[in-house]
Design an enzyme around this catalytic site. Structure first.
Site, PDB file in Angstrom:
ATOM      1  CG  ASP A  74     -27.496  76.620 -75.282  1.00  0.00           C
ATOM      2  OD1 ASP A  74     -27.514  77.755 -75.794  1.00  0.00           O
ATOM      3  OD2 ASP A  74     -27.385  75.586 -75.968  1.00  0.00           O
TER       4      ASP A  74
HETATM    5  C1  NOJ Z   1     -27.989  78.063 -78.665  1.00  0.00           C
HETATM    6  C2  NOJ Z   1     -27.015  76.976 -79.049  1.00  0.00           C
HETATM    7  O1  NOJ Z   1     -27.430  75.750 -78.499  1.00  0.00           O
HETATM    8  C3  NOJ Z   1     -25.595  77.262 -78.615  1.00  0.00           C
HETATM    9  O2  NOJ Z   1     -24.759  76.323 -79.204  1.00  0.00           O
HETATM   10  C4  NOJ Z   1     -25.176  78.652 -78.968  1.00  0.00           C
HETATM   11  O3  NOJ Z   1     -23.857  78.898 -78.542  1.00  0.00           O
HETATM   12  C5  NOJ Z   1     -26.133  79.627 -78.338  1.00  0.00           C
HETATM   13  N1  NOJ Z   1     -27.481  79.389 -78.842  1.00  0.00           N
HETATM   14  C6  NOJ Z   1     -25.752  81.078 -78.603  1.00  0.00           C
HETATM   15  O4  NOJ Z   1     -25.978  81.415 -79.913  1.00  0.00           O
END
Ligand code: NOJ
Length: 737
Positions: free
Chosen positions: A265
């Protein structure tokens, strides 16, 4: 002569190996790095791509940008490796569908698959070939705002929906089909169990709960062929998920045989330093790559440290090769080397097409849950004067929900508009009454006056879109601001004299206990997407008979949280005696239980048959019953199958969902619903943490919700069998005869 890796007639494996041989260490590490272009195609982004230091970008939007950056990757880098462009295409791209929690309320995997398929078609036409979805975090705590993004509290329902979503995004298998995306199962793992429902917080749960509840939907996604998995932000039993060798290498890539790649993430590798398990970026990079994180999202940690770690012999180059193989395999399978560009012509044809907007309406209707109805719904279309009141009544933004990708509120239909379209001849009075979150009551008088003048009042209350999703945890779960006071004011003025209906929009269960106890009808509408207003009007005025069911428990009070139907029995189940498991100041039962949802017709269950009465492990049990529509209009019922393991070597839930089927029946129609339950679905982790099906009696419960059980039976498993760990998943086959 053309290089082998450019030759589409060769196998993906041959192409990957040929390309890998030609790559420098820096180029390999470049494939493992992803950067965000949310600020546009800046010089920095272009430079990283041109130098072969970025294998993937997220948040590049628009056909022109996509084609420009792909051209740089393909034409200006030494090896011409195309970028994998990702975006959060969660519940729609430009045609926005209901939020995932609402999609799960359909209890219909075809609904989830269709929403994913259309989102994929639109995004792929504009050059996005990777989505960070489905979100598969089980959530038992509505304080956590990200409950909106997942399929609810139950592992079995989430497994079925995970499979459907992966197939919807990717197609039968990952392929160069220009209408499909690579999917990403996230956030691996147990992110939904964050303490206190506070986003990004610590998770500490048993391995048994981890495997049986939180990992189950991920395993299903892997079995469905999901191309990628995202490692989560949270720490899990002391080890952050993005440095967790046990969950990533041993379980995901080992036991389950996952062949795709793992992306962290957003800066989750960099955050290993903040977690306090790595002293600096270099150590963070080492921990993550060793644990099995193949791509670094936006952290810039792999680019800065991996080459040095390899040169110093701290990280073997074979680990880098393994990660790059996985990433390149996805790129080859998607056909990116042959076709890296967006197709503006297709984009014009498919994005927000009439067909997609129709599907958004069909899907939205199926996600609506009629939580309460004391006979006031459906409202007659002959009404001459209706009041539509509340801060969300004419809101085209809230309905788009928390992850609207490139959705535009101008395309959305509010409830007010939906009702005006439904009743062209009627006078539709509108008053906001108050804002979603402010303390200002100055609009109450106008709202009360509108309700007084109307023959029926629809109150549209709840959460704005930004109150759920990431970083939107709440400590209070009531209607925000003074909305409940508005409902009370309207109810006190007209309640009992004219119908008053609450339409509740939210990204999570809310503690609307007073509302549900006083108003005669409550419609749970979540955030339903671009066609929300039309779908809600169809339900309110009876053009569509609602059939959705809750995929998550609605508590009466925040203090009950975490609250979920598949809890353990305890040694002192709640009862009249004081010294049992309950509260002295609140009911221990929820406001609305898991699986709950009403209809404008009535269904009867009868004639349960469970065959055979004794089964060997490895066999299957057939559970069938008669379902009849005994009301006077067509409707959908979601028949639900629950099982309880009566005596086991470890404590087991009071009941677990093991099958379901949404069935449409005409008035008077009667059909036999047949569930074929494989005994493997009875397995759990025994005392020695091996999956086991234990001998003994299993209680069968069939009904209309987890609390509304209509039929009971039982069967026996003849002997105990320990199962092999592996990647296979089982589902109950459900059919209607
Ligand atoms: C953080 C989020 O937790 C995740 O769900 C998302 O896909 C990513 N950012 C990318 O935007």
């Amino acid at each position: 002569m053309v290089e082998a890796y450019r030759d589409p007639r060769r196998s993906v494996e041959e192409r990957v190996e040929d390309l890998l041989k030609r790559m420098t260490l820096e180029e390999k590490i470049g494939q493992m790095c992803q950067y965000s272009a949310h600020a546009g195609l800046t010089d920095r982004i272009k430079d990283l791509v041109r130098r072969g230091l970025a294998g993937s970008l997220l948040n590049v939007v628009g056909v022109e940008n996509v084609n420009e950056i792909q051209r740089i990757a393909v034409q200006e880098t030494r090896l011409g490796i195309p970028l994998l462009l990702g975006l959060d295409v969660i519940h729609g791209y430009k045609t926005i569908f209901p939020i995932p929690l609402a999609l799960a309320s359909s209890w219909d995997p075809e609904v989830v698959e269709e929403a994913a398929r259309i989102a994929a078609r639109e995004a792929a036409a504009e050059g996005i070939r990777w989505t960070f979805a489905p979100m598969l975090d089980i959530a038992r705590d509505p304080r956590w705002g990200r409950i909106a993004e997942g399929f609810g509290e139950d592992p079995y329902l989430a497994m079925v929906m995970a499979w459907a979503a992966v197939k919807g995004f990717q197609g039968p298998e990952l392929s160069p089909d220009p209408e499909r995306l690579a999917a990403c199962a996230k956030h691996y793992v147990a992110y939904g169990a964050c303490e206190g429902g506070r986003d990004y917080n610590t998770v500490d749960i048993s391995e048994r709960t981890l495997r049986e509840v939180y990992m189950a939907p991920f395993k299903a996604a892997v079995a469905a062929g999901v191309a990628t998995v995202m490692s989560a932000f949270n720490d899990l039993n002391g080890v952050p998920a993005s440095a967790n060798e046990f969950t990533l290498r041993r379980v995901l890539k080992g036991e389950w045989g996952f062949r795709g790649f793992v992306v962290s993430d957003w800066n989750a590798i960099g955050e290993l330093v903040v977690h306090g398990v790595a002293a600096d970026g270099s150590e963070a990079a080492k921990l993550a790559v060793t644990a099995g994180v193949d791509m670094d999202m936006e952290g810039d940690v792999y680019r800065r440290h991996l080459a040095d770690l390899v040169r110093r012999g701290v990280v073997p180059e074979s680990l880098i090769d393994e990660a790059v193989r996985r990433i390149l395999t996805v790129k080859f399978k998607l056909g990116l080397f042959e076709n890296p560009y967006a197709d503006p012509e297709r984009a014009r044809r498919v994005v927000k097409s009439g067909e997609h907007l129709e599907a958004a309406l069909r899907v939205a209707r199926k996600c609506i849950v009629l939580a309460k109805n004391d006979g006031v719904l459906p409202l007659p279309k002959t009404l001459r004067r209706v009041a539509v009141i509340g801060p969300l009544a004419d809101d085209r933004d809230a309905v788009l929900g928390c992850w609207r990708a490139l959705g535009d509120p101008r395309d959305a239909v509010s409830v007010l508009e939906g009702i005006r379209r439904k009743l062209p001849g009627a006078e539709v009075l509108h008053a906001r009454g108050c804002d979603v979150r402010s303390e200002d009551r100055s609009g109450f008088a106008e709202a009360v006056e509108a309700a007084r003048r109307a023959e029926a009042t629809v109150l549209v209350v709840g959460e704005s879109a930004d109150m759920s999703g990431e970083a939107a945890s709440r400590a209070h779960l009531g209607l925000p601001g003074v909305q409940e006071e508005l409902v009370r004011a309207v109810w006190e003025a007209v309640g009992g004299r004219a119908p008053v209906v609450a339409v509740v929009m939210s990204g999570r269960p809310l503690t609307i206990t007073w509302v549900a106890e006083h108003l005669p009808a409550v419609v749970i509408a979540w955030h339903l997407g671009v066609r929300a207003g039309d779908a809600i009007a169809d339900v309110l005025f009876g053009d569509y008979n609602p059939g959705g069911k809750l995929p998550v428990t609605w508590p009466r009070a925040v203090g009950q949280v975490p609250i979920y139907y598949n809890h353990k029995r305890t040694g002192r189940p709640p009862g009249p005696d004081r010294f049992t498991s309950k509260y002295i100041d609140e009911d221990w039962r929820p406001l609305f239980p898991f699986g709950h949802g009403l209809s404008y017709t009535r269904f009867e269950y009868s004639d349960l048959r469970v065959e055979p009465s004794a089964v060997e492990p490895g066999g299957a049990v057939t559970i069938s019953f008669c379902l009849a529509n005994v009301g006077d209009r067509e409707g959908d019922e979601v028949a639900q199958l629950y099982v309880r393991d009566v005596v086991a070597s470890v404590t087991r839930p009071v009941k677990e969902l093991k099958g379901f089927k949404r069935v449409t029946l005409r008035p008077g129609e009667r059909r036999r619903v047949v569930f074929t339950l494989p005994t493997q679905l009875l397995a759990f982790y025994g005392r020695d943490m091996r999956p086991v099906i234990e001998a003994g009696v299993y209680e069968v419960m069939v009904g209309s919700s987890s609390e509304d059980i209509r039929l009971r039976g039982s069967f026996e498993v003849t002997r105990t069998a320990v199962l092999e760990e592996g990647g296979r998943v089982w589902f109950t086959e459900a059919r209607v005869e």
